[in-house]
Scaffold this active site. Structure first.
Site: not given
Ligand code: FAD
Length: 516
Positions: A42, A45
């Protein structure tokens, strides 16, 4: 080449949760725990991971009260943990109280933010709301009253009481309280500007400001460059009598009596000594490299690079430079794909009796002396040597900015006997060495990575109590190196740091005491 799954490694001071450990970390723990649930694919992230790592360094001292953890939910094996905590999106950051029950799902941390300061303050908010049982290591965070301060020394057996006077919205008092929680002989309490009796008794006019308060009502103001968290914490951690919990109080006599093998050599702790640099050369070339009876492949490449950098940039005495230069040309001219350590050693020991060419034998630590034989010494020498080399390379206008760091990386990777150190260093190199282009960036890179290591090791068993790991240089050593951001957080003035390093590690500042 090491490959790390996930966005964090063991060196980030973040607990890496697994299905096997999640329960034991999150359930019934004595510390509160903040967990980042993420997916390594992600983008948010990935962008957030450096912030979370910075947060871990920023609140490292708070660990006994609140610790940080992370889990990669994209990892097949971890799925059930993330499902169990009802994680639907990434990253999700949750706060788990100390003594959480097995069915606790944690509380989302306020306004997921990209800023270390916001996260830190959100953690404090959660700590303040913490229901009973309170994490035992966490000191009180609410403001103190005059009555409490008056009777403080009746119930508390500490040497120093630091009072941080501040506005009610300020977090500094709470942050400094937590920064000091692992230190003995000191307590920190915040006092609000509305606590009129105390404010007028001490004549407080600045908010924030910090006062040391003693039995009998004596007090003095703590003198700092900026009225800010890091300056308070640093100064308070270094007050006389203040020691890290579980560490012996430094006793000056131990320095003289405890080393049976050699007498203590008095030295100036803010200078570089040639004796340490030569001892490092001796130890690395005669001890570490000797672990390779036959030097070939990566080891030979690495030794060549190391010696070549030394021959170019080591600011040594003529005898040592002659030796390094002849070793360099010898290695340069070997046509074989391997050399024996014995042949290399014969050169170092100068069995050819070349006049004025020698690598002094043995170690004689000075600035790298430890209070016990197992402290400091060689690893201290390795850092010092490579700081000196990066500065010399910069001063000589090295065209390849990475020449020294690349030699250091290879040396550490192949020869440095402390294998966990080597792994940690390699992972820092993999993470960010590509950002280095110019030789001045190389000087700053090594300085900042050394500080990361210092942050990680502060309070570790390997720390010499006489030489605590600090973010270096201290405000006393270089006042202009330290400044604050608009929001009051500490900031290095990198231009000033570079000026400081350039002078501190320059060949003209190296002391030659204790050389034969
Ligand atoms: P050191 O950290 O060795 O520093 C030596 C001297 O350099 C200090 O006395 C100070 O004068 C100066 N200095 C301090 N900070 C800086 C800075 N930021 N920039 C410039 N100069 C500075 N030990 C572990 O337990 N785990 C590890 O993972 C680990 N990794 C290491 C990796 C490398 C590459 C090296 C060389 C050492 C590593 N060590 C590790 C050892 C550890 O970093 C220390 O060297 C050791 O604990 C001795 O500490 P010291 O007090 O002598 O200070």
């Amino acid at each position: 080449v090491m490959v790390f799954a996930g966005l964090y490694t063991a060196t980030d001071q973040i607990i890496l949760l697994t299905p096997q450990t999640a329960q034991s970390v999150l359930v019934n723990s004595t510390a509160a725990t903040v967990v980042e649930f993420y997916a390594s694919w992600c983008g948010h992230c990935i962008a957030f991971s450096p912030i979370y790592k910075n947060l871990a360094r920023d609140i490292k001292e708070w660990k006994p009260a609140v610790d940080l953890a992370a889990i990669d939910c994209s990892e097949e094996n971890n799925r059930k943990v993330c499902t169990n905590y009802s994680i639907k999106g990434y990253p999700t950051i949750k706060f788990f109280n100390a003594y959480s029950k097995p069915d606790s799902k944690g509380k989302p941390l306020r306004g997921y933010s990209r800023d270390v300061r916001d996260l830190r303050q959100a953690i404090i908010d959660q700590l303040e709301k913490h229901e009973e049982p309170w994490p035992p290591a966490c000191p009180p965070l609410e403001p103190a009253s005059e009555a409490e301060i008056d009777s403080f020394f009746e119930t508390n057996n500490v040497q120093h009481l630091a009072l941080i006077f501040e506005q009610s919205k300020s977090f500094i008092g709470k942050e400094v309280t937590l920064d000091l929680l692992q230190f003995e002989n000191i307590a920190v309490r915040r006092v609000l500007s509305t606590e009129e009796a105390l404010v007028s008794k001490l004549g407080v006019t600045d908010f924030p400001s910090c006062y040391l308060y003693y039995p009998g009502g004596n007090f003095t103001r703590l003198q700092v460059k900026f009225e800010a968290r890091m300056f308070y914490s640093y100064a308070l951690q270094r007050l006389p009598g203040v020691v890290r919990s579980g560490k012996p109080a430094p006793n000056k006599n131990i320095l003289k009596s405890n080393r049976t093998d050699e007498p203590w050599r008095p030295f100036n702790a803010s200078r570089v000594y040639m004796a340490d640099l030569e001892s490092t050369l001796h130890y690395s070339l005669r001890v570490e490299v000797s672990a390779f009876p036959v030097i070939k492949g990566d080891a030979l490449k690495s030794l060549k690079k190391y010696i070549s950098v030394l021959a170019k940039y080591f600011p040594g005495r003529p005898v040592v430079m002659n030796l390094l230069k002849s070793a360099d040309s010898w290695l340069h001219n070997v046509s074989r794909s391997e050399v024996s350590y014995d042949a290399f050693r014969a050169l170092l020991d100068n069995t050819e009796q070349a006049p004025d060419t020698a690598l002094p034998e043995g170690v004689r630590w000075v600035g790298c002396q430890g209070s016990q034989p197992h402290f400091r010494g060689f690893p201290c020498g390795v850092w010092t040597l490579f700081h000196v080399l990066t500065v010399q390379a910069m001063n000589s206008g090295a065209s390849d900015g990475l020449v020294v760091l690349s030699a250091m990386r290879d040396y550490v990777h192949v020869f440095f006997g402390c294998r966990p150190c080597a792994e940690h260093f390699e992972s820092m190199a993999q993470e960010s060495l590509t950002e280095v282009s110019h030789s001045s960036t190389a000087v700053l890179w090594l300085w900042s990575r050394h500080n990361r290591v210092n942050n990680r090791l502060a309070g570790a068993l390997s720390e010499d109590p006489y030489f605590p790991k600090i973010q270096w240089p201290s405000p006393e050593m270089c006042s202009v190196c330290h400044t604050v951001k608009v929001n009051g957080d500490h900031k290095w003035d990198l231009d000033q740091v570079l000026v400081f390093l350039t002078s501190y590690f320059s060949n003209t500042s190296i002391l030659t005491d204790y050389l034969d």
